[in-house]
Design a protein around this motif. Structure first.
Motif, PDB file in Angstrom:
ATOM      1  N   THR A 149      13.230   1.367  -3.995  1.00 27.10           N
ATOM      2  CA  THR A 149      13.061   1.331  -5.452  1.00 27.10           C
ATOM      3  C   THR A 149      12.184   2.468  -5.941  1.00 27.10           C
ATOM      4  O   THR A 149      12.418   3.023  -7.021  1.00 27.10           O
ATOM      5  CB  THR A 149      12.408  -0.011  -5.872  1.00 27.10           C
ATOM      6  N   ASN A 150      11.193   2.846  -5.131  1.00 30.79           N
ATOM      7  CA  ASN A 150      10.221   3.839  -5.581  1.00 30.79           C
ATOM      8  C   ASN A 150      10.238   5.143  -4.797  1.00 30.79           C
ATOM      9  O   ASN A 150       9.534   6.093  -5.165  1.00 30.79           O
ATOM     10  CB  ASN A 150       8.804   3.241  -5.507  1.00 30.79           C
ATOM     11  N   PHE A 151      11.012   5.198  -3.713  1.00 27.98           N
ATOM     12  CA  PHE A 151      11.050   6.415  -2.893  1.00 27.98           C
ATOM     13  C   PHE A 151      12.493   6.870  -2.691  1.00 27.98           C
ATOM     14  O   PHE A 151      13.346   6.075  -2.273  1.00 27.98           O
ATOM     15  CB  PHE A 151      10.412   6.165  -1.520  1.00 27.98           C
ATOM     16  N   ASN A 152      12.750   8.143  -2.936  1.00 30.20           N
ATOM     17  CA  ASN A 152      14.090   8.697  -2.716  1.00 30.20           C
ATOM     18  C   ASN A 152      14.354   8.983  -1.248  1.00 30.20           C
ATOM     19  O   ASN A 152      15.487   8.913  -0.781  1.00 30.20           O
ATOM     20  CB  ASN A 152      14.268   9.985  -3.524  1.00 30.20           C
ATOM     21  N   LYS A 153      13.285   9.352  -0.521  1.00 29.03           N
ATOM     22  CA  LYS A 153      13.400   9.680   0.897  1.00 29.03           C
ATOM     23  C   LYS A 153      12.581   8.690   1.709  1.00 29.03           C
ATOM     24  O   LYS A 153      11.448   8.367   1.359  1.00 29.03           O
ATOM     25  CB  LYS A 153      12.909  11.108   1.171  1.00 29.03           C
ATOM     26  N   ILE A 154      13.159   8.234   2.818  1.00 29.18           N
ATOM     27  CA  ILE A 154      12.490   7.289   3.715  1.00 29.18           C
ATOM     28  C   ILE A 154      12.682   7.773   5.148  1.00 29.18           C
ATOM     29  O   ILE A 154      13.730   8.330   5.488  1.00 29.18           O
ATOM     30  CB  ILE A 154      13.060   5.869   3.528  1.00 29.18           C
ATOM     31  N   ALA A 155      11.675   7.555   5.988  1.00 28.54           N
ATOM     32  CA  ALA A 155      11.799   7.830   7.421  1.00 28.54           C
ATOM     33  C   ALA A 155      11.905   6.510   8.176  1.00 28.54           C
ATOM     34  O   ALA A 155      11.180   5.563   7.882  1.00 28.54           O
ATOM     35  CB  ALA A 155      10.601   8.636   7.913  1.00 28.54           C
ATOM     36  N   PHE A 156      12.819   6.455   9.122  1.00 26.42           N
ATOM     37  CA  PHE A 156      13.017   5.264   9.948  1.00 26.42           C
ATOM     38  C   PHE A 156      12.491   5.576  11.351  1.00 26.42           C
ATOM     39  O   PHE A 156      12.994   6.490  12.002  1.00 26.42           O
ATOM     40  CB  PHE A 156      14.503   4.887  10.020  1.00 26.42           C
ATOM     41  N   ARG A 157      11.507   4.814  11.803  1.00 21.10           N
ATOM     42  CA  ARG A 157      10.899   5.053  13.121  1.00 21.10           C
ATOM     43  C   ARG A 157      11.304   3.932  14.067  1.00 21.10           C
ATOM     44  O   ARG A 157      10.947   2.775  13.873  1.00 21.10           O
ATOM     45  CB  ARG A 157       9.376   5.120  12.992  1.00 21.10           C
TER      46      ARG A 157
ATOM     47  N   TYR B  99       0.823  -1.206   0.000  1.00 22.21           N
ATOM     48  CA  TYR B  99       0.000   0.000   0.000  1.00 22.21           C
ATOM     49  C   TYR B  99       0.861   1.262   0.000  1.00 22.21           C
ATOM     50  O   TYR B  99       0.481   2.270  -0.583  1.00 22.21           O
ATOM     51  CB  TYR B  99      -0.953  -0.009   1.195  1.00 22.21           C
ATOM     52  N   PHE B 100       2.014   1.208   0.640  1.00 20.92           N
ATOM     53  CA  PHE B 100       2.943   2.336   0.540  1.00 20.92           C
ATOM     54  C   PHE B 100       3.287   2.610  -0.925  1.00 20.92           C
ATOM     55  O   PHE B 100       3.351   3.771  -1.359  1.00 20.92           O
ATOM     56  CB  PHE B 100       4.226   2.058   1.320  1.00 20.92           C
ATOM     57  N   ASN B 101       3.525   1.559  -1.665  1.00 19.93           N
ATOM     58  CA  ASN B 101       3.895   1.737  -3.066  1.00 19.93           C
ATOM     59  C   ASN B 101       2.787   2.367  -3.892  1.00 19.93           C
ATOM     60  O   ASN B 101       3.047   2.946  -4.954  1.00 19.93           O
ATOM     61  CB  ASN B 101       4.331   0.405  -3.674  1.00 19.93           C
ATOM     62  N   LYS B 102       1.547   2.265  -3.424  1.00 20.18           N
ATOM     63  CA  LYS B 102       0.445   2.946  -4.110  1.00 20.18           C
ATOM     64  C   LYS B 102       0.597   4.466  -4.018  1.00 20.18           C
ATOM     65  O   LYS B 102       0.017   5.208  -4.814  1.00 20.18           O
ATOM     66  CB  LYS B 102      -0.897   2.511  -3.523  1.00 20.18           C
ATOM     67  N   LEU B 103       1.383   4.919  -3.048  1.00 18.38           N
ATOM     68  CA  LEU B 103       1.614   6.352  -2.871  1.00 18.38           C
ATOM     69  C   LEU B 103       2.869   6.822  -3.604  1.00 18.38           C
ATOM     70  O   LEU B 103       3.181   8.013  -3.595  1.00 18.38           O
ATOM     71  CB  LEU B 103       1.755   6.681  -1.379  1.00 18.38           C
ATOM     72  N   SER B 104       3.594   5.904  -4.221  1.00 17.32           N
ATOM     73  CA  SER B 104       4.909   6.240  -4.777  1.00 17.32           C
ATOM     74  C   SER B 104       4.837   7.166  -5.982  1.00 17.32           C
ATOM     75  O   SER B 104       5.835   7.806  -6.329  1.00 17.32           O
ATOM     76  CB  SER B 104       5.666   4.956  -5.147  1.00 17.32           C
ATOM     77  N   LYS B 105       3.683   7.251  -6.615  1.00 13.32           N
ATOM     78  CA  LYS B 105       3.540   8.183  -7.745  1.00 13.32           C
ATOM     79  C   LYS B 105       3.567   9.638  -7.282  1.00 13.32           C
ATOM     80  O   LYS B 105       3.729  10.538  -8.102  1.00 13.32           O
ATOM     81  CB  LYS B 105       2.238   7.899  -8.490  1.00 13.32           C
ATOM     82  N   LEU B 106       3.415   9.841  -5.976  1.00 10.75           N
ATOM     83  CA  LEU B 106       3.426  11.188  -5.401  1.00 10.75           C
ATOM     84  C   LEU B 106       4.829  11.491  -4.888  1.00 10.75           C
ATOM     85  O   LEU B 106       5.322  10.814  -3.991  1.00 10.75           O
ATOM     86  CB  LEU B 106       2.402  11.288  -4.267  1.00 10.75           C
ATOM     87  N   LYS B 107       5.465  12.494  -5.410  1.00 15.10           N
ATOM     88  CA  LYS B 107       6.863  12.765  -5.103  1.00 15.10           C
ATOM     89  C   LYS B 107       7.075  13.412  -3.737  1.00 15.10           C
ATOM     90  O   LYS B 107       8.215  13.528  -3.267  1.00 15.10           O
ATOM     91  CB  LYS B 107       7.466  13.666  -6.192  1.00 15.10           C
ATOM     92  N   ASN B 108       5.990  13.845  -3.081  1.00 12.13           N
ATOM     93  CA  ASN B 108       6.130  14.505  -1.781  1.00 12.13           C
ATOM     94  C   ASN B 108       5.968  13.547  -0.601  1.00 12.13           C
ATOM     95  O   ASN B 108       6.074  13.957   0.553  1.00 12.13           O
ATOM     96  CB  ASN B 108       5.096  15.627  -1.646  1.00 12.13           C
ATOM     97  N   ILE B 109       5.727  12.265  -0.870  1.00 11.17           N
ATOM     98  CA  ILE B 109       5.472  11.299   0.198  1.00 11.17           C
ATOM     99  C   ILE B 109       6.768  10.642   0.676  1.00 11.17           C
ATOM    100  O   ILE B 109       7.580  10.196  -0.128  1.00 11.17           O
ATOM    101  CB  ILE B 109       4.476  10.214  -0.276  1.00 11.17           C
ATOM    102  N   ILE B 110       6.931  10.584   2.005  1.00 14.34           N
ATOM    103  CA  ILE B 110       8.076   9.926   2.636  1.00 14.34           C
ATOM    104  C   ILE B 110       7.534   8.775   3.487  1.00 14.34           C
ATOM    105  O   ILE B 110       6.936   9.003   4.540  1.00 14.34           O
ATOM    106  CB  ILE B 110       8.868  10.908   3.520  1.00 14.34           C
ATOM    107  N   PRO B 111       7.680   7.520   3.041  1.00 15.75           N
ATOM    108  CA  PRO B 111       7.124   6.386   3.807  1.00 15.75           C
ATOM    109  C   PRO B 111       7.985   6.064   5.020  1.00 15.75           C
ATOM    110  O   PRO B 111       9.173   6.394   5.075  1.00 15.75           O
ATOM    111  CB  PRO B 111       7.160   5.250   2.785  1.00 15.75           C
ATOM    112  N   VAL B 112       7.361   5.398   5.988  1.00 13.22           N
ATOM    113  CA  VAL B 112       8.049   5.059   7.239  1.00 13.22           C
ATOM    114  C   VAL B 112       8.407   3.575   7.275  1.00 13.22           C
ATOM    115  O   VAL B 112       7.550   2.708   7.093  1.00 13.22           O
ATOM    116  CB  VAL B 112       7.165   5.402   8.460  1.00 13.22           C
ATOM    117  N   VAL B 113       9.665   3.300   7.514  1.00 10.17           N
ATOM    118  CA  VAL B 113      10.155   1.954   7.807  1.00 10.17           C
ATOM    119  C   VAL B 113      10.123   1.792   9.324  1.00 10.17           C
ATOM    120  O   VAL B 113      10.620   2.650  10.060  1.00 10.17           O
ATOM    121  CB  VAL B 113      11.584   1.775   7.277  1.00 10.17           C
ATOM    122  N   SER B 114       9.524   0.707   9.803  1.00 10.95           N
ATOM    123  CA  SER B 114       9.405   0.538  11.248  1.00 10.95           C
ATOM    124  C   SER B 114       9.176  -0.931  11.597  1.00 10.95           C
ATOM    125  O   SER B 114       9.383  -1.822  10.765  1.00 10.95           O
ATOM    126  CB  SER B 114       8.272   1.419  11.787  1.00 10.95           C
ATOM    127  N   TYR B 115       8.723  -1.176  12.828  1.00  9.98           N
ATOM    128  CA  TYR B 115       8.524  -2.542  13.331  1.00  9.98           C
ATOM    129  C   TYR B 115       7.556  -2.471  14.506  1.00  9.98           C
ATOM    130  O   TYR B 115       7.174  -1.382  14.965  1.00  9.98           O
ATOM    131  CB  TYR B 115       9.860  -3.150  13.767  1.00  9.98           C
TER     132      TYR B 115
END
Length: 368
Positions: free
Chosen positions: A150-158, A114-130
């Motif tokens: 692969t699809n996001f240049n910026k990622i947030a690690f929580r 579902y995160f990848n469904k947002l990848s077409k939007l260049k302003n979205i930063i998805p969160v990697v977490s656990y």
């Protein structure tokens, strides 16, 4: 990216309303604030649950079509820390259970898909977490990062402050994080001033120095426990148990920014067996920046109508300390002032939640 504050908002109708208000007023277009949106349901405002659309279509309609209107960075999380055995609304449990299924296996979880469904939007930063409430499966962080990179240049690690596992997890983060990324330390209900965290803060600062990433310390100043224990605080008095000192001290601990839940409780509310009852407001907690305190105001009964809290706020000393310019421009204060003048529409808990969010975030943008 240059910012000082990260408000955390959930994908609920009142928080969505506050978010849109800030977009309309270009608050999030400043360099001060970067919002984090926690998606906790397929749609925050969908009424018809019997239509023929698939869940992924509802998700895309709700979030892709909304986020594409915004021209500023948005951190987006489908949170893994929420205890699904707690008394929260069933629709949140259903969504999060589905998103987290298969999250520890080799195939991608629905959360990542579902995160990848947002990848077409260049302003979205998805969160990697656990999930901090369960044993940490090795390489959870690195596996998610590789899938999303692969699809996001910026990622947030929580990451979370579990002393027993955090060192290993941060070592994993350090192998994956880049200078474009953000590292979020979520304190949950812990007190950041405890000395046991000094080594942890230093480790995060070392990662920031070597990787040139941004770091945020996420605080939870208003908890359900604090509210219950301070129910007898008098009108127009501060709730001193709420510690918001991190607003002025986050830099001294080596962080680039701080985050919190935007002036409201980090609380999803009970299930109520599907009942959408939203009671009248008996009190409100108003943030006073000049004292860095949350002030409790009790409702009054005017002309035997519903309880009204706004007049208690607008007659107070902390209200007057903000001044005319702030009151004229702050979306939350505008609504408070209107409700003080016209007491026939006092607002329920959901309304005041949106008001408090708007006042708090605007205040942070105004003064930081």
């Amino acid at each position: 990216m240059s910012f000082k504050y990260m408000p955390v908002l959930r994908s609920r109708e009142n928080e969505k309303r506050a978010f849109k208000n800030f977009f309309d007023n270009k608050i999030f277009s400043s360099n001060t604030i970067i919002p984090l949106i926690e998606i906790i349901q397929y749609s925050p405002n969908r009424k018809n649950t019997t239509d023929s659309k698939l869940p992924e279509e509802i998700f895309e309609e709700s979030y892709v079509n909304e986020f594409k209107n915004y021209d500023f960075p948005i951190i987006v999380d489908i949170p893994m820390y929420i205890d699904l055995n707690s008394n929260i609304k069933q629709k949140y449990k259903d969504f999060l259970s589905e998103m987290l299924s298969n999250s520890n296996k080799k195939t991608p979880s629905k959360r990542l898909i579902y995160f990848n469904k947002l990848s077409k939007l260049k302003n979205i930063i998805p969160v990697v977490s656990y999930n901090p409430n369960a044993p940490y499966p090795l390489k959870t962080i690195s596996t998610q990062e590789k899938y999303l990179r692969t699809n996001f240049n910026k990622i947030a690690f929580r990451v979370f402050v579990n002393i027993n596992t955090i060192t290993h997890i941060l070592n994993e983060v350090e192998q994956s994080i880049t200078s474009e990324d953000i590292l979020i330390l979520d304190l949950q209900d812990d007190d950041y001033k405890e000395t046991k965290f000094n080594t942890l803060f230093q480790k995060i600062e070392d990662i920031k120095t070597s990787k040139k990433c941004k770091t945020i310390i996420l605080n939870t100043p208003i908890t359900e426990d604090i509210i219950k224990k301070n129910k007898n605080v008098q009108n127009d008095c501060p709730i001193n148990a709420i510690d918001n000192s991190i607003v002025f001290s986050y830099k001294s601990f080596g962080f680039d920014a701080f985050g919190d839940y935007a002036g409201i409780k980090k609380y999803l509310g009970p299930d109520n067996n599907g009942n959408n009852y939203n009671p009248p407001v008996t009190y409100n907690i108003f943030y006073a920046y000049h004292q860095n305190k949350y002030i409790k105001f009790k409702s009054q009964t005017i002309n035997a109508s519903k309880p009204v809290v706004a007049p208690s706020i607008t007659k107070s000393k902390c209200w007057n300390m903000y001044g005319h310019t702030h009151h004229k421009n702050c979306p939350g204060c505008i609504e408070i002032n209107n409700k003080s003048i016209d007491t026939s529409k006092p607002g329920n808990w959901g309304t005041w939640q949106a008001i408090n969010i708007q006042h708090y975030i605007y205040t942070m943008n105004d003064f930081l």
